[in-house]
Write an enzyme that holds these catalytic residues in place. Structure first.
Site, mmCIF file in Angstrom:
data_model
loop_
_atom_site.group_PDB
_atom_site.id
_atom_site.type_symbol
_atom_site.label_atom_id
_atom_site.label_comp_id
_atom_site.label_asym_id
_atom_site.label_seq_id
_atom_site.Cartn_x
_atom_site.Cartn_y
_atom_site.Cartn_z
ATOM 1 N N GLY A 1 9.067 1.317 7.136
ATOM 2 C CA GLY A 1 9.168 0.132 6.294
ATOM 3 C C GLY A 1 8.056 0.146 5.271
ATOM 4 O O GLY A 1 7.661 1.202 4.792
ATOM 5 N N GLY B 1 7.603 3.809 3.740
ATOM 6 C CA GLY B 1 8.059 4.978 4.477
ATOM 7 C C GLY B 1 9.269 4.652 5.312
ATOM 8 O O GLY B 1 9.916 3.620 5.123
ATOM 9 N N GLY B 2 9.564 5.560 6.257
ATOM 10 C CA GLY B 2 10.735 5.375 7.098
ATOM 11 C C GLY B 2 10.639 4.146 7.974
ATOM 12 O O GLY B 2 11.640 3.537 8.339
ATOM 13 N N LEU C 1 0.822 -1.206 0.000
ATOM 14 C CA LEU C 1 0.000 0.000 0.000
ATOM 15 C C LEU C 1 0.853 1.252 0.000
ATOM 16 O O LEU C 1 0.432 2.303 -0.472
ATOM 17 C CB LEU C 1 -0.916 0.013 1.232
ATOM 18 C CG LEU C 1 -1.978 -1.082 1.301
ATOM 19 C CD1 LEU C 1 -2.656 -1.065 2.666
ATOM 20 C CD2 LEU C 1 -3.011 -0.890 0.201
ATOM 21 N N GLY C 2 2.048 1.155 0.558
ATOM 22 C CA GLY C 2 2.930 2.308 0.639
ATOM 23 C C GLY C 2 4.218 1.953 1.346
ATOM 24 O O GLY C 2 4.367 0.868 1.906
ATOM 25 N N LYS D 1 1.854 -2.932 8.744
ATOM 26 C CA LYS D 1 3.085 -2.148 8.637
ATOM 27 C C LYS D 1 4.253 -2.998 9.154
ATOM 28 O O LYS D 1 4.272 -3.414 10.309
ATOM 29 C CB LYS D 1 2.964 -0.859 9.442
ATOM 30 C CG LYS D 1 4.079 0.145 9.184
ATOM 31 C CD LYS D 1 4.033 1.312 10.160
ATOM 32 C CE LYS D 1 2.868 2.222 9.946
ATOM 33 N NZ LYS D 1 2.964 3.426 10.815
ATOM 34 N N ASP E 1 3.675 15.020 15.693
ATOM 35 C CA ASP E 1 4.019 14.865 14.279
ATOM 36 C C ASP E 1 2.768 14.965 13.410
ATOM 37 O O ASP E 1 2.545 14.141 12.526
ATOM 38 C CB ASP E 1 4.734 13.534 14.050
ATOM 39 C CG ASP E 1 5.544 13.531 12.752
ATOM 40 O OD1 ASP E 1 5.886 14.624 12.262
ATOM 41 O OD2 ASP E 1 5.842 12.445 12.247
#
Length: 395
Positions: A82, A79-80, A76-77, A108, A205
């Protein structure tokens, strides 16, 4: 769940005074569940994960089956942390099921080589494992097995607010004004809940990539890896290493390392400004003087007659000017240089509730047609299509 993070940057800051956060009892804590008056500190190891956490401990093989062995076409995507994979489990037993049956989940998977580490994984389990609220993404479970660290969330079919605002594709139509205000209100309610006396958590964040949307475009906050317990007793702030994302972090936090709920309010103001303008918080592809959204927009926000110059041309003028002025004024208050001049999140919610339209909200297909001829309109040149500028994390 395809949140993306940029490169982390070390930053240590000297300590000075900081503004105290606002108090008061929050009405947003009433329809949610939390284990205690405040969330316990982040555990230092998986052995300290609270047994009271209302989440399932998955076996690695279960998640491997649910995601079809983490197949590339189920990503699905990235990032930092994983990669995030789409999977399926039974809604009642939470056992893995065949693709297309049962409940859709987002898994994730921690990248051992990545810059987001085990402590952030623990923080995510700690906070989302105990907090339940309509505007927080639901953590279904986690997996800790040998070196494997995974998190299992409810699937958010509309993806991130970031994609809807900035990705140019037929899959993401321009968001209507009403829909943007609906999303802003939902995200604000999520932050108001976190800041309430019952919870006392600073998100730290808040940005468009961490605001996820369900099928009805209801906003939910995700990624609690940097969340921090708020100040207790007579303390006005929490002193901590500066972490977050450039462009969204409050100036006093960057300067002192002093963290308060007003730090989140500043970040919310930046995101609201992104929603109004259709511009990124930081975009070096913009002309000189327009790289930093807050610095560029502030002069326009201070004049009601000039506010229209920052509004996203893709809105096609389909909004009430009075409501646009009110939203812009709210954004200006949230990004006040002095933390004490910013509203608290309950006050933000109250203003945004006044901006809601009783009619059905949704993406307006007509705006996509209009945008091609108006992108060079009131808010300047056509949004850059050169790719996503990296949002640098502050660590």
């Amino acid at each position: 769940m395809g949140n993306c993070w940029g490169a982390k940057i070390s930053s240590e800051s000297p300590c000075r005074s900081a503004s105290s956060p606002s108090g008061g009892t929050s009405k947003y804590a009433s329809n949610s569940s939390v284990s205690a008056a405040s969330v316990p500190p982040t555990p230092r190891s998986e052995d300290e994960i609270l047994e009271a956490a209302n989440v399932k401990a998955f076996a690695f093989n279960e998640l491997r089956t649910a995601t079809r062995n983490f197949r590339p076409d189920s990503v699905l995507g990235e990032g930092g942390f994983g990669s995030v994979f789409k999977g399926w489990i039974d809604e009642k037993t939470l056992a893995p099921t065949k693709p297309g049956t049962g409940m859709v989940i987002a898994v994730k998977k921690l990248n051992q080589e990545g810059h987001q580490g085990h402590r952030e994984w623990l923080a995510e389990v700690n906070y989302l494992g105990q907090l339940s609220h309509p505007y927080l993404v639901r953590l279904v479970g986690y997996c800790v097995e040998d070196e494997q660290r995974l998190l299992v969330y409810e699937f958010m079919p509309r993806g991130s607010l970031e994609n809807h605002l900035f990705r140019r594709s037929t899959h993401f139509q321009p968001l209507s004004w009403n829909l943007r205000m609906k999303i802003a209100l939902g995200a604000a309610k999520g932050l108001a809940f976190l800041h309430s006396d019952k919870v006392k958590v600073i998100y730290r964040d808040f940005k468009t990539s961490n605001v996820l949307l369900d099928a009805n475009y209801d906003a939910k906050l995700s990624d609690f890896g940097l969340a921090k317990d708020g100040p207790t007793g007579d303390k006005s702030h929490v002193s901590t290493r500066v972490m977050g994302t450039y462009g969204y972090a409050a100036p006093e936090y960057l300067a002192t390392g002093h963290l308060t709920t007003k730090s989140d309010v500043y970040s919310f103001g930046v995101v609201l400004l992104e929603m109004l303008s259709g511009r990124r918080a930081l975009d070096k592809n913009r002309p000189t003087g327009e790289h930093n959204l807050v610095e560029w927009a502030r002069p326009y926000l201070m004049s009601k007659r000039r506010i229209f110059r920052i509004l996203d041309a893709r809105l096609g003028g389909q909004y009430s000017l009075a409501k646009a002025q009110k939203a812009a004024t709210l954004a200006l208050q949230c990004i006040s240089v002095e933390a004490k001049n910013r509203p608290n999140m309950e006050q933000v919610v109250a203003v945004l509730e006044q901006l809601q339209d009783s009619k059905e909200t949704g993406a307006n297909p007509q705006l996509q047609k209009k945008s091609s001829s108006k992108n060079a309109g009131s808010n300047g040149s056509k949004p850059s299509s050169k790719g996503k500028p990296a949002n640098a994390r502050l660590v």
